[in-house]
Design a protein around this motif. Structure first.
Motif, PDB file in Angstrom:
ATOM      1  N   TYR A 191      76.093-101.469  34.913  1.00 17.68           N
ATOM      2  CA  TYR A 191      77.469-101.028  34.727  1.00 17.68           C
ATOM      3  C   TYR A 191      77.542 -99.521  34.829  1.00 17.68           C
ATOM      4  N   GLY A 192      78.471 -99.040  35.667  1.00 17.06           N
ATOM      5  CA  GLY A 192      78.599 -97.609  35.880  1.00 17.06           C
ATOM      6  C   GLY A 192      79.826 -97.042  35.199  1.00 17.06           C
ATOM      7  N   ASP A 193      80.687 -96.397  35.971  1.00 20.99           N
ATOM      8  CA  ASP A 193      81.868 -95.736  35.435  1.00 20.99           C
ATOM      9  C   ASP A 193      83.121 -96.595  35.570  1.00 20.99           C
ATOM     10  N   ASP A 194      82.948 -97.900  35.646  1.00 24.04           N
ATOM     11  CA  ASP A 194      84.067 -98.790  35.938  1.00 24.04           C
ATOM     12  C   ASP A 194      85.164 -98.727  34.881  1.00 24.04           C
ATOM     13  N   THR A 195      84.810 -98.567  33.617  1.00 31.62           N
ATOM     14  CA  THR A 195      85.835 -98.560  32.574  1.00 31.62           C
ATOM     15  C   THR A 195      86.724 -97.328  32.696  1.00 31.62           C
ATOM     16  N   LEU A 254      89.092 -98.149  35.368  1.00 32.10           N
ATOM     17  CA  LEU A 254      90.084 -99.123  34.897  1.00 32.10           C
ATOM     18  C   LEU A 254      91.177 -98.436  34.097  1.00 32.10           C
ATOM     19  N   VAL A 255      90.795 -97.585  33.152  1.00 34.38           N
ATOM     20  CA  VAL A 255      91.785 -96.904  32.318  1.00 34.38           C
ATOM     21  C   VAL A 255      92.637 -95.959  33.162  1.00 34.38           C
ATOM     22  N   ALA A 256      92.015 -95.262  34.095  1.00 36.76           N
ATOM     23  CA  ALA A 256      92.782 -94.370  34.980  1.00 36.76           C
ATOM     24  C   ALA A 256      93.812 -95.148  35.781  1.00 36.76           C
ATOM     25  N   ALA A 257      93.446 -96.333  36.246  1.00 32.73           N
ATOM     26  CA  ALA A 257      94.392 -97.160  37.016  1.00 32.73           C
ATOM     27  C   ALA A 257      95.547 -97.626  36.139  1.00 32.73           C
ATOM     28  N   ASN A 276      85.568 -86.868  25.035  1.00 32.03           N
ATOM     29  CA  ASN A 276      85.679 -86.422  26.428  1.00 32.03           C
ATOM     30  C   ASN A 276      85.692 -84.899  26.502  1.00 32.03           C
ATOM     31  N   LEU A 277      85.016 -84.265  25.545  1.00 33.03           N
ATOM     32  CA  LEU A 277      85.048 -82.812  25.423  1.00 33.03           C
ATOM     33  C   LEU A 277      83.983 -82.115  26.258  1.00 33.03           C
ATOM     34  N   VAL A 278      82.959 -82.849  26.698  1.00 35.55           N
ATOM     35  CA  VAL A 278      81.856 -82.252  27.459  1.00 35.55           C
ATOM     36  C   VAL A 278      81.737 -82.976  28.790  1.00 35.55           C
ATOM     37  N   ASN A 279      81.968 -82.263  29.857  1.00 36.71           N
ATOM     38  CA  ASN A 279      81.850 -82.861  31.188  1.00 36.71           C
ATOM     39  C   ASN A 279      80.741 -82.210  32.009  1.00 36.71           C
ATOM     40  N   HIS A 280      79.805 -81.585  31.316  1.00 43.09           N
ATOM     41  CA  HIS A 280      78.630 -81.031  31.976  1.00 43.09           C
ATOM     42  C   HIS A 280      77.389 -81.563  31.265  1.00 43.09           C
ATOM     43  N   MET A 335      84.245 -89.303  30.360  1.00 46.70           N
ATOM     44  CA  MET A 335      84.866 -89.885  31.547  1.00 46.70           C
ATOM     45  C   MET A 335      85.792 -88.827  32.144  1.00 46.70           C
ATOM     46  N   PRO A 336      85.298 -88.047  33.090  1.00 45.61           N
ATOM     47  CA  PRO A 336      86.080 -86.910  33.578  1.00 45.61           C
ATOM     48  C   PRO A 336      87.381 -87.293  34.271  1.00 45.61           C
ATOM     49  N   GLN A 337      87.530 -88.546  34.698  1.00 45.64           N
ATOM     50  CA  GLN A 337      88.772 -88.960  35.358  1.00 45.64           C
ATOM     51  C   GLN A 337      89.901 -89.226  34.360  1.00 45.64           C
ATOM     52  N   LEU A 338      89.608 -89.098  33.047  1.00 46.94           N
ATOM     53  CA  LEU A 338      90.607 -89.377  32.019  1.00 46.94           C
ATOM     54  C   LEU A 338      90.997 -88.103  31.279  1.00 46.94           C
TER      55      LEU A 338
END
Length: 471
Positions: A441-445, A448-451, A388-392, A404-407
């Motif tokens: 399938y998109g960004d659902d996982t 899920l982990v964020a929830a 999760n080191l690259v969000n661009h 996964m930028p939400q994590l």
């Protein structure tokens, strides 16, 4: 005039027929053989390893990929011989045979089956309860409800399993009908993370080094451009081998998996697209070559490699249902063909959360876990795991996000096609596994982990203030 029009029509149809014959004899032949090979192997594993309904597997997993020829697919499950045969238009037959302890093997024609008897694996014990663990927290139950929901019937998610570990404890799981805690599920490219771990074990045992030239017989000559490729570069996918997985029906990846009896031999002949260490490209080829290194280092055949995996990794972790399929040469298909239950994969994730140690026993070399999710070049890939080191930017060719930028930023994960995930969040002491047959399938996982993280934070007791402590 009518006669002339008829002649033109007949000539046109003849030309069309000849073009079809030429296409079927060249490109079409390989496409049809790829289709029948994919169906045979998938349905063989469904019937004899996972003990699922092959017709349901065909409908959910295979037919959506057939692009208009699904109606021409015919398969037969021979339970006495433990094999599946598939044809298209009555031709281009493919055969997959189940071997105990080794999964299903795609066999060319009616030839003999290498190591047909397989072997009888020793049972692996588990301390986890046999019953499904329902989440006690309503918020986590709601997160699982969303993971299994089907908001768009035209684009089904087909979630099959979710398992949540927190602080090493199994706190929640759920399964689709016909699936359960011991159902082996196709892990797809999560297999690469398991292959990375097996390489790590060989490094720990002093049998391989990361900086050594990859131990591939075809690359031994110092004059071969491949000779400079190291084990580390195969793990990191910066070996210089080409990006081999595209959206096309035929690619180096599909050709290797469904048309080549010696998959690693095919991979070894692939020309380098870049100098080693200079460019990243997603590489199933690399992980087949790593599978060959595992086979050769552990004894030289399929049974030796399988026993090594069970003795050194699956057994200590309690991965009771894990199997790595092989090609006809006995090479583990380390890029894509691990089958394991969601619980198995959760245990695997916990091994990494615990820095490669299980029950006080070091399985992976010290520092291997950090190495596995350290950044490769400027990408979001490590050495067998995504980070999760690259969000661009986006993953080349796929046009997919790196992470996964939400994590949390320290999250890293194993990922496979159709929505297979093992998500590891060290800062939250959390492992979440999501498995399915999800073509859409998109960004659902990530959601899920964020929830789950949000629910765990709501559970945590508030820490007393400094003033309260001093009173």
């Amino acid at each position: 005039m009518a006669l002339r029009l008829l002649k033109i029509t007949l000539v046109f149809l003849l030309v069309l027929l000849l073009a079809a014959v030429v296409w079927i004899g060249t490109i079409g032949k390989d496409l049809f053989r790829t289709a029948t090979g994919s169906v045979s192997r998938s349905l063989c594993t469904s019937a004899f390893l996972a003990r699922l309904d092959p017709q349901r597997t065909l409908t959910e997993e295979q037919l959506p990929l057939m692009r208009g020829i699904g109606w021409a697919i015919h398969y037969e499950v021979d339970r006495a011989r433990r094999e599946v045969r598939t044809s298209v238009f009555g031709d281009f037959s493919a055969r997959a045979v189940y071997r105990e302890g080794l999964g299903c093997l795609l066999v060319q024609g009616d030839g003999a089956v290498p190591e047909a008897a397989g072997f009888e694996p020793e049972p692996i014990a588990s301390t986890w309860p046999a019953n499904v663990i329902e989440p006690a927290d309503p918020a986590i139950r709601h997160a699982l409800d969303r993971a299994f929901a089907e908001p768009d019937p035209a684009h089904p998610r087909l979630t099959k399993a979710v398992v949540v570990l927190h602080d090493g404890q199994l706190i929640a799981e759920r399964y689709a009908p016909s699936y359960g805690p011991d159902t082996p599920i196709w892990a797809h490219s999560i297999s690469k993370s398991i292959t990375s771990a097996l390489i790590g074990i060989l490094v720990h045992q002093g049998k391989l080094r990361l900086d050594q030239p990859a131990p591939i017989a075809a690359w031994r000559s110092p004059t071969d451009p491949h000779h400079a490729v190291t084990v580390d570069q195969l793990l990191r996918m910066d070996s210089g081998l080409p990006f081999d997985e595209t959206d096309g029906a035929l690619s180096p990846m599909t050709r290797m998996l469904y048309l080549e009896p010696d998959m690693a031999g095919y991979a070894a002949k692939m020309p380098l697209a870049h100098s080693p260490g200079t460019a990243w490209g997603y590489s199933n080829l690399s992980y087949l070559l790593l599978g060959r290194a595992i086979r050769d280092t552990t004894g030289g055949d399929a049974v030796d490699a399988a026993r090594f995996a069970r003795r050194e990794l699956f057994g200590p972790l309690g991965m009771r249902d894990a199997v790595i399929e092989t090609d006809a040469t006995g090479t583990p298909i380390g890029a894509s063909n691990v089958y394991a239950s969601a619980r198995d994969l959760a245990r695997f994730g916990q091994l990494y959360l615990d820095d490669g140690v299980v029950d006080g026993q070091r399985i992976l070399p010290e520092g291997w876990v950090n190495y596995s999710h350290s950044q490769t070049l400027d990408t979001g890939y490590g050495a067998g795991f995504w980070t999760n080191l690259v969000n661009h930017g986006r993953v080349p060719v796929w046009d997919a996000p790196w992470g996964m930028p939400q994590l949390p930023k320290d999250m890293y994960y194993a990922r496979g096609a159709f929505g297979q995930y093992v998500v590891i969040v060290p800062s939250e002491r959390l492992v979440v596994v999501r498995m399915g047959i999800s073509l859409y399938y998109g960004d659902d996982t990530g959601d899920l982990v964020a929830a789950v993280i949000a629910a765990l934070h709501r559970q945590a007791p508030a820490r007393p203030s400094v003033a309260a402590i001093l009173r």
